[in-house]
Design a protein around this motif. Structure first.
Motif, PDB file in Angstrom:
ATOM      1  N   GLY A  12      84.849   5.879 -42.337  1.00 45.39           N
ATOM      2  CA  GLY A  12      83.632   6.251 -41.598  1.00 45.39           C
ATOM      3  C   GLY A  12      83.089   7.635 -41.892  1.00 45.39           C
ATOM      4  N   SER A  13      83.466   8.208 -43.035  1.00 50.97           N
ATOM      5  CA  SER A  13      82.939   9.555 -43.324  1.00 50.97           C
ATOM      6  C   SER A  13      81.429   9.514 -43.575  1.00 50.97           C
ATOM      7  N   ASN A  14      80.943   8.431 -44.170  1.00 46.93           N
ATOM      8  CA  ASN A  14      79.481   8.309 -44.343  1.00 46.93           C
ATOM      9  C   ASN A  14      78.785   8.126 -43.001  1.00 46.93           C
ATOM     10  N   GLU A 170      77.747  11.377 -51.639  1.00 48.18           N
ATOM     11  CA  GLU A 170      77.332  10.302 -50.715  1.00 48.18           C
ATOM     12  C   GLU A 170      76.846  10.866 -49.391  1.00 48.18           C
TER      13      GLU A 170
HETATM   14  C1  GAR Z   1      82.258   4.876 -49.652  1.00 53.15           C
HETATM   15  O1  GAR Z   1      82.686   5.556 -50.806  1.00 53.15           O
HETATM   16  C2  GAR Z   1      81.297   3.770 -49.999  1.00 53.15           C
HETATM   17  O2  GAR Z   1      80.455   4.092 -51.073  1.00 53.15           O
HETATM   18  C3  GAR Z   1      82.228   2.657 -50.363  1.00 53.15           C
HETATM   19  O3  GAR Z   1      83.247   2.737 -49.402  1.00 53.15           O
HETATM   20  C4  GAR Z   1      83.434   4.105 -49.035  1.00 53.15           C
HETATM   21  C5  GAR Z   1      83.471   4.216 -47.536  1.00 53.15           C
HETATM   22  O4  GAR Z   1      83.872   5.502 -47.132  1.00 53.15           O
HETATM   23  N1  GAR Z   1      81.588   1.388 -50.363  1.00 53.15           N
HETATM   24  C6  GAR Z   1      81.880   0.409 -51.213  1.00 53.15           C
HETATM   25  O5  GAR Z   1      82.746   0.468 -52.057  1.00 53.15           O
HETATM   26  C7  GAR Z   1      81.026  -0.842 -51.050  1.00 53.15           C
HETATM   27  N2  GAR Z   1      81.253  -1.759 -52.131  1.00 53.15           N
HETATM   28  P1  GAR Z   1      83.667   5.977 -45.631  1.00 53.15           P
HETATM   29  O6  GAR Z   1      84.241   4.872 -44.738  1.00 53.15           O
HETATM   30  O7  GAR Z   1      84.425   7.242 -45.506  1.00 53.15           O
HETATM   31  O8  GAR Z   1      82.195   6.158 -45.406  1.00 53.15           O
END
Ligand code: GAR
Length: 189
Positions: A12-14, A170
Motif C-alpha cells: 500500500g505504499s502507492n 511511482e
Molecule cells: C507497485 O510497484 C505496483 O506498480 C505493482 O505492485 C506494487 C505495489 O506496491 N503492481 C503490479 O505489479 C501490477 N501488475 P504498493 O502496495 O507498495 O503500492
C-alpha cells in the motif's frame, strides 16, 4: 468532492502516496480483498475509510467479484485506481467503469507484464526500465498507456536499489496522473 477508490492487495505504499498528495482534493476510499494487506493499516493510520472484502470468505471468485461490483456501484466513484491490486477485474466491472479505471505497473509496458516486473527486468539485464500508468481493459497489463517514465539501470544497481528507484518514481507519478485524469473527466462532462 470527486470520489477516488483505490484497490490495493499488499503493502500500500502507492495508496499512501495518493492519500498524502490528493486527500485535500478528493474523497478517497480504500478497498482490499486481503485482510493481511498492510494497506489496511495505512488506511487506519491515515484515517481513510476502507472496506475489506475478504477474498477468503468467498467460495468462488465469481461471488467475490459480484460483491466487489455491488460495492463499487453503490459508491459511484469518479475514478478507480489499482495500486498493487493482485486480482484480475472481471469484464463486466471493466466495462461498467470503462475509461475510469487506472493501473500502475512497474515496467515499461508491453515489456515485463505480470508479477514481479521489477525483478523480471533486472534479471533480463535491460539497461532501462521504468513505470507505466495505463487505463485498464480486459487484457492483463493491456489498456491504453497514459504515461511512462524511464529509470536507468546502473551497473552498480542491485534488485533492491532498483526497486527503491521504481517505487520512488511511482509515488511521484501516480498521484499526478490520477489528478490529471479526474480533472479531464470532469471537464468532459
Ligand atoms: C507497485 O510497484 C505496483 O506498480 C505493482 O505492485 C506494487 C505495489 O506496491 N503492481 C503490479 O505489479 C501490477 N501488475 P504498493 O502496495 O507498495 O503500492
Amino acid at each position: 468532492k470527486k470520489k477516488l477508490i483505490v484497490l490495493a492487495s499488499g503493502n500500500g505504499s502507492n495508496f499512501e502516496a495518493i492519500v498524502r498528495k490528493l486527500r485535500n482534493r478528493y474523497e478517497i476510499k480504500l478497498i482490499s480483498e486481503n485482510r493481511d494487506a498492510y494497506a489496511l493499516q495505512r488506511a487506519i493510520k491515515l484515517n481513510i475509510d476502507y472496506e475489506l472484502i475478504n477474498y477468503k470468505y468467498f467460495r468462488e471468485r465469481e461471488s467475490y467479484n459480484k460483491k466487489l461490483f455491488e460495492y463499487l456501484k453503490k459508491e459511484e466513484p469518479d475514478l478507480i485506481a489499482l495500486a498493487g491490486y493482485m486480482k484480475i477485474l472481471p469484464e463486466y466491472i471493466v466495462e461498467y467503469f470503462s475509461g475510469r479505471i487506472l493501473n500502475i505497473h512497474p515496467s515499461l509496458l508491453p515489456a515485463f507484464k505480470g508479477l514481479n516486473a521489477i525483478k523480471q527486468a533486472f534479471e533480463y539485464g535491460v539497461k532501462y526500465t521504468g513505470v507505466t500508468v495505463h487505463y485498464v481493459n480486459n487484457e492483463l497489463d493491456g489498456g491504453k498507456i497514459i504515461t511512462q517514465e524511464v529509470v536507468k539501470i546502473e551497473p552498480e544497481d542491485t534488485l533492491e536499489t532498483l526497486e527503491e528507484k521504481i517505487h520512488k518514481l511511482e509515488h511521484r507519478l501516480y498521484p499526478k496522473v490520477i489528478d490529471k485524469v479526474i480533472r479531464r473527466l470532469t471537464i468532459s462532462i
